[in-house]
Design an enzyme around this catalytic site. Structure first.
Site, PDB file in Angstrom:
ATOM      1  N   ALA A   1       0.817  -1.219   0.000  1.00 47.91           N
ATOM      2  CA  ALA A   1       0.000   0.000   0.000  1.00 47.91           C
ATOM      3  C   ALA A   1       0.842   1.256   0.000  1.00 47.91           C
ATOM      4  O   ALA A   1       0.322   2.358   0.118  1.00 47.91           O
ATOM      5  CB  ALA A   1      -0.926  -0.009   1.217  1.00 47.91           C
TER       6      ALA A   1
ATOM      7  N   ALA B   1     -49.411  16.828   6.352  1.00 50.36           N
ATOM      8  CA  ALA B   1     -48.512  17.589   5.484  1.00 50.36           C
ATOM      9  C   ALA B   1     -47.941  18.784   6.232  1.00 50.36           C
ATOM     10  O   ALA B   1     -48.627  19.424   7.026  1.00 50.36           O
ATOM     11  CB  ALA B   1     -49.256  18.056   4.248  1.00 50.36           C
TER      12      ALA B   1
ATOM     13  N   GLY C   1       3.188   4.134  -1.650  1.00 49.05           N
ATOM     14  CA  GLY C   1       3.066   4.748  -2.968  1.00 49.05           C
ATOM     15  C   GLY C   1       2.320   6.048  -2.809  1.00 49.05           C
ATOM     16  O   GLY C   1       1.394   6.142  -2.010  1.00 49.05           O
TER      17      GLY C   1
ATOM     18  N   ARG D   1      -0.950  10.609  -9.333  1.00 46.50           N
ATOM     19  CA  ARG D   1      -1.921  10.907 -10.387  1.00 46.50           C
ATOM     20  C   ARG D   1      -3.339  11.102  -9.860  1.00 46.50           C
ATOM     21  O   ARG D   1      -4.217  11.547 -10.590  1.00 46.50           O
ATOM     22  CB  ARG D   1      -1.889   9.803 -11.452  1.00 46.50           C
ATOM     23  CG  ARG D   1      -0.685   9.937 -12.388  1.00 46.50           C
ATOM     24  CD  ARG D   1      -0.599   8.774 -13.345  1.00 46.50           C
ATOM     25  NE  ARG D   1      -1.791   8.660 -14.164  1.00 46.50           N
ATOM     26  CZ  ARG D   1      -2.222   7.518 -14.698  1.00 46.50           C
ATOM     27  NH1 ARG D   1      -1.565   6.402 -14.470  1.00 46.50           N
ATOM     28  NH2 ARG D   1      -3.302   7.492 -15.436  1.00 46.50           N
TER      29      ARG D   1
HETATM   30  C1  UD1 Z   1       3.221  -3.663 -11.544  1.00 51.44           C
HETATM   31  C2  UD1 Z   1       3.948  -4.913 -12.054  1.00 51.44           C
HETATM   32  C3  UD1 Z   1       3.484  -5.208 -13.474  1.00 51.44           C
HETATM   33  C4  UD1 Z   1       1.983  -5.368 -13.506  1.00 51.44           C
HETATM   34  C5  UD1 Z   1       1.284  -4.135 -12.901  1.00 51.44           C
HETATM   35  C6  UD1 Z   1      -0.196  -4.407 -12.721  1.00 51.44           C
HETATM   36  C7  UD1 Z   1       6.145  -4.948 -10.985  1.00 51.44           C
HETATM   37  C8  UD1 Z   1       7.591  -4.706 -11.175  1.00 51.44           C
HETATM   38  N1  UD1 Z   1       5.381  -4.693 -12.035  1.00 51.44           N
HETATM   39  O1  UD1 Z   1       3.662  -2.561 -12.354  1.00 51.44           O
HETATM   40  O2  UD1 Z   1       4.092  -6.394 -13.939  1.00 51.44           O
HETATM   41  O3  UD1 Z   1       1.539  -5.570 -14.830  1.00 51.44           O
HETATM   42  O4  UD1 Z   1       1.822  -3.847 -11.597  1.00 51.44           O
HETATM   43  O5  UD1 Z   1      -0.880  -3.236 -12.321  1.00 51.44           O
HETATM   44  O6  UD1 Z   1       5.745  -5.378  -9.926  1.00 51.44           O
HETATM   45  N2  UD1 Z   1       4.580  -0.224  -4.430  1.00 51.44           N
HETATM   46  C9  UD1 Z   1       5.150  -0.080  -3.190  1.00 51.44           C
HETATM   47  N3  UD1 Z   1       6.460   0.280  -3.108  1.00 51.44           N
HETATM   48  C10 UD1 Z   1       7.243   0.508  -4.209  1.00 51.44           C
HETATM   49  C11 UD1 Z   1       6.651   0.368  -5.474  1.00 51.44           C
HETATM   50  C12 UD1 Z   1       5.321  -0.002  -5.564  1.00 51.44           C
HETATM   51  O7  UD1 Z   1       4.485  -0.290  -2.170  1.00 51.44           O
HETATM   52  O8  UD1 Z   1       8.433   0.828  -4.024  1.00 51.44           O
HETATM   53  C13 UD1 Z   1       3.172  -0.616  -4.523  1.00 51.44           C
HETATM   54  C14 UD1 Z   1       2.313   0.476  -5.163  1.00 51.44           C
HETATM   55  O9  UD1 Z   1       1.710   1.283  -4.164  1.00 51.44           O
HETATM   56  C15 UD1 Z   1       1.258  -0.316  -5.905  1.00 51.44           C
HETATM   57  C16 UD1 Z   1       1.985  -1.613  -6.269  1.00 51.44           C
HETATM   58  O10 UD1 Z   1       3.083  -1.738  -5.388  1.00 51.44           O
HETATM   59  O11 UD1 Z   1       0.154  -0.616  -5.060  1.00 51.44           O
HETATM   60  C17 UD1 Z   1       2.419  -1.674  -7.736  1.00 51.44           C
HETATM   61  O12 UD1 Z   1       3.371  -0.669  -8.009  1.00 51.44           O
HETATM   62  P1  UD1 Z   1       3.382   0.158  -9.365  1.00 51.44           P
HETATM   63  O13 UD1 Z   1       4.543   1.083  -9.308  1.00 51.44           O
HETATM   64  O14 UD1 Z   1       2.039   0.696  -9.619  1.00 51.44           O
HETATM   65  O15 UD1 Z   1       3.753  -0.993 -10.420  1.00 51.44           O
HETATM   66  P2  UD1 Z   1       3.375  -1.007 -11.961  1.00 51.44           P
HETATM   67  O16 UD1 Z   1       4.411  -0.227 -12.712  1.00 51.44           O
HETATM   68  O17 UD1 Z   1       1.958  -0.673 -12.150  1.00 51.44           O
END
Ligand code: UD1
Ligand code: MG
Length: 371
Positions: free
Chosen positions: A12, A367, A14, A18
């Site tokens: 969770a 009423a 992040g 956006r």
């Molecule tokens: C990720 C997957 C991708 C998949 C996609 C689906 C990886 C490397 N890639 O990409 O294969 O198709 O999700 O939506 O896993 N998060 C953290 N800490 C971090 C980075 C991310 O907690 O350092 C959490 C984010 O809050 C999010 C999730 O992990 O809930 C996914 O991270 P995000 O950066 O959105 O990965 P995508 O590039 O979407």
């Protein structure tokens, strides 16, 4: 259902930039429940013995919210956002102490059904060391692609930014949900590097490492709608639309008639009985319970209210927190009820406000009355 002990780790952390919001992304709501809440509900429906949540630094409200929804969760802080493998590593202590299956869920993916988690676990039971939830994307841009061999076995996951043109043509994508049965997941995580286009530690690289060690990797697929990930308000509205479609269908399957289902809005906790008829444009806010045989006429708004058997409400009625209608009550047009118990058979058919009071059985409120 699998008998192996299950641990679920919810990522969770992040910023959710956006969303353009002061509220962390995972606290935005679908059907009146935060996305984090939906995912924690899924964890409990999947009978996870242990649930860990990984949050970002300075996300005390996410921690608080997780502990309110599920007091037994363990919360870990990921100090720097170095990628999904790094996020999972933040929970290393809990993972090392667990023996059994480990499933990783993203807190911004709120629509996954418990049956899908069961299918992932079944594939671990059948011998896979890692099982990935995949889907056929209408537009795969941005997703990790699932590379499979001629028998459909998963070989590796390639992130969009690192994929070749040929790999980018693959439409089978990674949803982000991964299930592991490896004795040493902490060891696997330690071997993941960051030599890729984003310079991040990708959890998806675990697949290749496990395969190199001789383990099997499986793909379980589901509909794209179930794994919609929310990164913007537009996607939040898409998730809401999917949630509402599902919830309306369930109300109808449970015996309610929705004359124009696409105009009726439910909350995640709405309880609606059999032989209830709902006319168009009705909004069920949080905490509403409707008993059997109730008729709801068009254009009503309800919140934290109870409607007893065979009552008739609307058109244009508003029930606010603490409104409780007994059996056979009639509440008519432009009547607002707040924090008031209305006794069995009582009527308030036009233009009235009933607040902080109590109305006896069979009373007839004329009423224009204000209580
Ligand atoms: C990720 C997957 C991708 C998949 C996609 C689906 C990886 C490397 N890639 O990409 O294969 O198709 O999700 O939506 O896993 N998060 C953290 N800490 C971090 C980075 C991310 O907690 O350092 C959490 C984010 O809050 C999010 C999730 O992990 O809930 C996914 O991270 P995000 O950066 O959105 O990965 P995508 O590039 O979407
Ligand atoms: Mg994402």
């Amino acid at each position: 259902m699998s008998a192996t002990p299950l641990m679920i780790v919810v990522l969770a952390a992040g910023k959710g930039t956006r969303m353009k919001s002061d509220l962390p992304k995972v606290l935005h709501a679908v059907g009146g429940r935060s996305m984090l809440g939906h995912v924690l509900d899924l964890a409990s429906a999947s009978q996870a013995e242990k649930v860990a949540v990984v949050v970002g630094p300075a996300q005390d409200n996410v921690t608080q919210s997780a502990l309110t929804i599920a007091p037994n969760v363990e919360v870990f802080v990921q100090e720097n956002q170095l990628g999904t493998a790094d996020a999972l590593k933040a929970a290393n202590k809990a993972i090392a102490a667990h023996s059994g299956d480990v499933i990783v869920l993203y807190a911004d993916t709120p629509l996954i059904e418990p049956a899908t988690i069961d299918r992932l676990r079944a594939s671990l039971d059948a011998g896979a060391s890692v099982a990935v939830l995949g889907f056929e994307a209408v537009d795969p841009t941005g997703y990790g692609r699932l590379l499979t061999d001629s028998t459909g076995k998963l070989i590796a996951i390639r992130e969009h930014k690192d994929a070749s043109e040929v790999e980018r043509a693959i439409r089978l994508c990674n949803s982000g949900v991964m299930a592991f049965r490896v004795t040493d997941l902490v060891g696997v995580l330690a071997r993941i590097g960051n030599a890729n286009a984003k310079g991040e530690y990708y959890l998806t690289d675990a697949v290749e490492i496990i395969r190199t060690d001789g383990g099997d990797a499986a793909v379980v697929t589901c509909a794209e709608a179930e794994v919609l990930g929310v990164n913007s308000r537009v996607e939040l509205a898409q998730a809401e639309a999917i949630f509402q479609r599902r919830r309306r269908r369930r109300a109808m399957e449970d015996g309610a008639t929705l004359i124009a289902p696409e105009t009726v809005w439910f909350s995640y906790d709405t309880v609606i009985g059999r032989d209830v008829v709902v006319q168009p444009n009705v909004y069920f806010g949080l905490g509403v319970r409707v008993e059997d045989g109730v008729e709801i006429l068009a254009n009503c708004h309800f919140e934290k209210a109870h409607i007893g058997k065979y009552a008739r409400v609307g058109p244009f009625a508003r029930l606010r927190p603490g409104a409780s209608l007994g059996a056979n009550v009639h509440i008519g047009n432009f009547v607002e009820v707040k924090n008031t118990e209305v006794g069995e058979g009582a009527k308030a058919n036009h233009l009235a406000y009933l607040g902080d009071g109590s109305v006896g059985a069979n009373a007839n409120i004329g009423a224009g009355k204000i209580i």
